[in-house]
Design a protein around this motif. Sequence first.
Motif, mmCIF file in Angstrom:
data_model
loop_
_atom_site.group_PDB
_atom_site.id
_atom_site.type_symbol
_atom_site.label_atom_id
_atom_site.label_comp_id
_atom_site.label_asym_id
_atom_site.label_seq_id
_atom_site.Cartn_x
_atom_site.Cartn_y
_atom_site.Cartn_z
ATOM 1 N N PHE A 335 0.880 -1.167 0.000
ATOM 2 C CA PHE A 335 0.000 0.000 0.000
ATOM 3 C C PHE A 335 0.917 1.216 0.000
ATOM 4 C CE2 PHE A 335 -2.988 3.162 1.316
ATOM 5 C CZ PHE A 335 -4.228 2.685 0.938
ATOM 6 N N GLY A 336 1.229 1.707 -1.191
ATOM 7 C CA GLY A 336 2.260 2.734 -1.279
ATOM 8 C C GLY A 336 3.578 2.131 -0.841
ATOM 9 N N ARG A 337 4.204 2.733 0.155
ATOM 10 C CA ARG A 337 5.469 2.198 0.655
ATOM 11 C C ARG A 337 5.280 1.326 1.896
ATOM 12 N NH1 ARG A 337 6.057 7.888 1.884
ATOM 13 N NH2 ARG A 337 6.077 8.322 4.126
ATOM 14 N N ILE A 338 4.042 1.017 2.233
ATOM 15 C CA ILE A 338 3.752 0.188 3.406
ATOM 16 C C ILE A 338 3.531 -1.254 2.977
ATOM 17 C CG2 ILE A 338 2.201 -0.135 5.373
ATOM 18 C CD1 ILE A 338 1.446 2.802 5.148
ATOM 19 N N ARG A 339 4.103 -2.190 3.718
ATOM 20 C CA ARG A 339 3.899 -3.603 3.408
ATOM 21 C C ARG A 339 2.414 -3.946 3.472
ATOM 22 N NH1 ARG A 339 8.011 -6.862 7.243
ATOM 23 N NH2 ARG A 339 6.586 -5.886 8.719
ATOM 24 N N GLY A 340 1.974 -4.750 2.527
ATOM 25 C CA GLY A 340 0.568 -5.112 2.478
ATOM 26 C C GLY A 340 0.079 -5.774 3.750
ATOM 27 N N SER A 341 0.881 -6.671 4.325
ATOM 28 C CA SER A 341 0.462 -7.371 5.542
ATOM 29 C C SER A 341 0.273 -6.397 6.695
ATOM 30 C CB SER A 341 1.490 -8.438 5.919
ATOM 31 O OG SER A 341 2.760 -7.851 6.185
ATOM 32 N N SER A 342 1.185 -5.429 6.824
ATOM 33 C CA SER A 342 1.073 -4.450 7.911
ATOM 34 C C SER A 342 -0.162 -3.580 7.746
ATOM 35 C CB SER A 342 2.325 -3.565 7.951
ATOM 36 O OG SER A 342 3.475 -4.325 8.235
ATOM 37 N N PHE A 343 -0.433 -3.190 6.509
ATOM 38 C CA PHE A 343 -1.586 -2.326 6.292
ATOM 39 C C PHE A 343 -2.886 -3.069 6.589
ATOM 40 C CE2 PHE A 343 -4.629 0.367 4.218
ATOM 41 C CZ PHE A 343 -4.134 1.636 4.448
ATOM 42 N N LEU A 344 -2.989 -4.305 6.155
ATOM 43 C CA LEU A 344 -4.223 -5.056 6.379
ATOM 44 C C LEU A 344 -4.435 -5.361 7.859
ATOM 45 C CD1 LEU A 344 -4.291 -7.505 3.349
ATOM 46 C CD2 LEU A 344 -5.503 -5.345 3.635
ATOM 47 N N ARG A 345 -3.359 -5.534 8.605
ATOM 48 C CA ARG A 345 -3.523 -5.733 10.054
ATOM 49 C C ARG A 345 -4.045 -4.468 10.713
ATOM 50 N NH1 ARG A 345 1.622 -8.490 9.370
ATOM 51 N NH2 ARG A 345 1.266 -10.746 9.442
ATOM 52 N N MET A 346 -3.610 -3.298 10.212
ATOM 53 C CA MET A 346 -4.141 -2.038 10.721
ATOM 54 C C MET A 346 -5.630 -1.934 10.423
ATOM 55 S SD MET A 346 -5.298 1.118 9.505
ATOM 56 C CE MET A 346 -4.544 1.243 7.889
ATOM 57 N N VAL A 347 -6.034 -2.309 9.201
ATOM 58 C CA VAL A 347 -7.454 -2.281 8.838
ATOM 59 C C VAL A 347 -8.248 -3.189 9.762
ATOM 60 C CG1 VAL A 347 -9.119 -2.807 7.017
ATOM 61 C CG2 VAL A 347 -6.936 -1.738 6.424
ATOM 62 N N GLU A 348 -7.709 -4.360 10.040
ATOM 63 C CA GLU A 348 -8.387 -5.301 10.942
ATOM 64 C C GLU A 348 -8.582 -4.672 12.324
ATOM 65 O OE1 GLU A 348 -7.827 -9.882 12.625
ATOM 66 O OE2 GLU A 348 -6.088 -8.771 11.868
ATOM 67 N N ARG A 349 -7.545 -4.039 12.867
ATOM 68 C CA ARG A 349 -7.656 -3.426 14.185
ATOM 69 C C ARG A 349 -8.730 -2.346 14.208
ATOM 70 N NH1 ARG A 349 -2.191 -2.698 13.707
ATOM 71 N NH2 ARG A 349 -2.425 -0.419 13.898
ATOM 72 N N LYS A 350 -8.729 -1.519 13.173
ATOM 73 C CA LYS A 350 -9.700 -0.423 13.149
ATOM 74 C C LYS A 350 -11.133 -0.936 12.986
ATOM 75 C CE LYS A 350 -6.862 3.538 11.814
ATOM 76 N NZ LYS A 350 -7.281 4.356 12.970
ATOM 77 N N LEU A 351 -11.310 -1.972 12.184
ATOM 78 C CA LEU A 351 -12.654 -2.528 12.022
ATOM 79 C C LEU A 351 -13.132 -3.188 13.308
ATOM 80 C CD1 LEU A 351 -12.658 -3.994 8.397
ATOM 81 C CD2 LEU A 351 -13.575 -1.820 9.216
ATOM 82 N N LYS A 352 -12.217 -3.768 14.065
ATOM 83 C CA LYS A 352 -12.611 -4.372 15.345
ATOM 84 C C LYS A 352 -13.007 -3.306 16.358
ATOM 85 C CE LYS A 352 -10.237 -8.802 14.954
ATOM 86 N NZ LYS A 352 -9.157 -9.701 15.446
ATOM 87 N N TRP A 353 -12.595 -2.077 16.108
ATOM 88 C CA TRP A 353 -13.069 -0.952 16.923
ATOM 89 C C TRP A 353 -14.409 -0.461 16.396
ATOM 90 C CZ3 TRP A 353 -14.702 4.024 16.269
ATOM 91 C CH2 TRP A 353 -14.700 4.869 17.387
ATOM 92 N N LEU A 354 -14.542 -0.331 15.076
ATOM 93 C CA LEU A 354 -15.726 0.274 14.481
ATOM 94 C C LEU A 354 -16.955 -0.623 14.492
ATOM 95 C CD1 LEU A 354 -17.085 2.544 12.817
ATOM 96 C CD2 LEU A 354 -16.136 1.472 10.757
ATOM 97 N N VAL A 355 -16.798 -1.878 14.076
ATOM 98 C CA VAL A 355 -17.954 -2.757 13.885
ATOM 99 C C VAL A 355 -18.795 -2.899 15.153
ATOM 100 C CG1 VAL A 355 -18.671 -5.115 13.337
ATOM 101 C CG2 VAL A 355 -16.939 -3.970 11.921
ATOM 102 N N PRO A 356 -18.199 -3.139 16.332
ATOM 103 C CA PRO A 356 -19.038 -3.252 17.535
ATOM 104 C C PRO A 356 -19.734 -1.949 17.914
ATOM 105 C CG PRO A 356 -16.852 -4.208 17.901
ATOM 106 C CD PRO A 356 -16.785 -3.424 16.632
ATOM 107 N N ARG A 357 -19.291 -0.836 17.356
ATOM 108 C CA ARG A 357 -19.877 0.466 17.667
ATOM 109 C C ARG A 357 -20.824 0.955 16.574
ATOM 110 N NH1 ARG A 357 -14.886 0.073 19.845
ATOM 111 N NH2 ARG A 357 -14.509 1.050 21.890
ATOM 112 N N SER A 358 -21.165 0.095 15.641
ATOM 113 C CA SER A 358 -21.995 0.521 14.503
ATOM 114 C C SER A 358 -23.324 1.106 14.951
ATOM 115 C CB SER A 358 -22.231 -0.659 13.550
ATOM 116 O OG SER A 358 -21.037 -1.060 12.940
#
Length: 376
Positions: A335-358
């Motif tokens: 993702f740009g200069r960020i490793r794909g695995s690192s970026f997707l783990r960040m997305v996972e963390r943020k969704l685990k914050w957002l989804v329960p608060r929908s």
Amino acid sequence: MPSDSDNIDRTHRLGPLVDDTTNAEEIDGRDIAIVLSRYDIGSIERIADYRKGSRRSAKMLVKSSKGSYLLKRRAAGRDDQNQVEFAHAVQQVLSLHRFPVAGLVEGLDGETLVDHEGRTYELFRFINGHRFDNSKPAAAESGRVLAHFHDILRDFPEEPSVKRLSFHQGAKVLGVLGEITDVIADSEDPQSCEGITDTIGYLQEQYKAAHQTVETAGFSTLPSGIVHGDWHPGNTLYKDGEIIAVIDFDSLRLSPRITDIANGVLQFSMRMGEPEEIDHWPDGFRGHTIQSMVQAYDQFTTLPLMDTERSIIPALMVEAFIIESVVPIHKTGTFGRIRGSSFLRMVERKLKWLVPRSQRVIEVIQPYLGEEETLS
């Protein structure tokens, strides 16, 4: 000469991170001279490469005796003439309604685009502004201006050639997710890939669930109109608390307006950090930004949000977040200069914050009644 640091928002968001490693073509000096000769902008005093914003299109900052301008050459693949002409027509209508656009400059022939050796050029007035400061008033201003944008264009004539895709795509996105494990494995060492299959599995589950929520709510029955398609902090310039220019109309399309609102809320509320520190980015989003943007939109639009639209904002945020993340990684493994695995783990963390608060998100974006609630 305008200050290079004053014009474009440097706030991190999904788009610029992708564009960090995208090298735009340079505009040859001869081409610059020929193209600028098509405009009445006085004598040229200085020309400099402009590296802010997306690097997909080459841009030059031009200082002349009549002012400062931004010359842009459309990237190959983003220069369909029908789409460009549509974008220019939209900007002209917005300008007539005193909507804050940078302002296209007409050439000597009265046209707002120049075709030179098969490439498309545009010239804009250069506007100095400040970046989004993450405050509630600035978020509310973004919601107000977006509402004005949709209201002005609600009856704009549809063009058959205009794009209609959005991030609500279902099977296509799931297909990309199904292939991304192998893409990352080919790009990274085994240690970096550890656990990535579980992360991708989680993203698949959340996209399916969000897509189903949006479908069940009747997304297909919502009216479509012109949406900006890329409403984020980097495309809004502020001065004295007000947005003085909205830029980049390359992503205009026809879609239900709620896709613009949800994507805008996602982009403006994202809590981020430096790309090199992605493992330490905050997990959540700024709840006050989500609330301020949506309530201001509702307050200023001539067509208040329906309950159906409001109810699917969190699910659309999930869809937008996933698709904007996985598509570039699917192409390059990063993702740009960020490793794909690192970026997707960040997305996972943020969704685990957002989804329960929908549900809580839906509650705090109800029409403003004079009482402030928080999203915690």
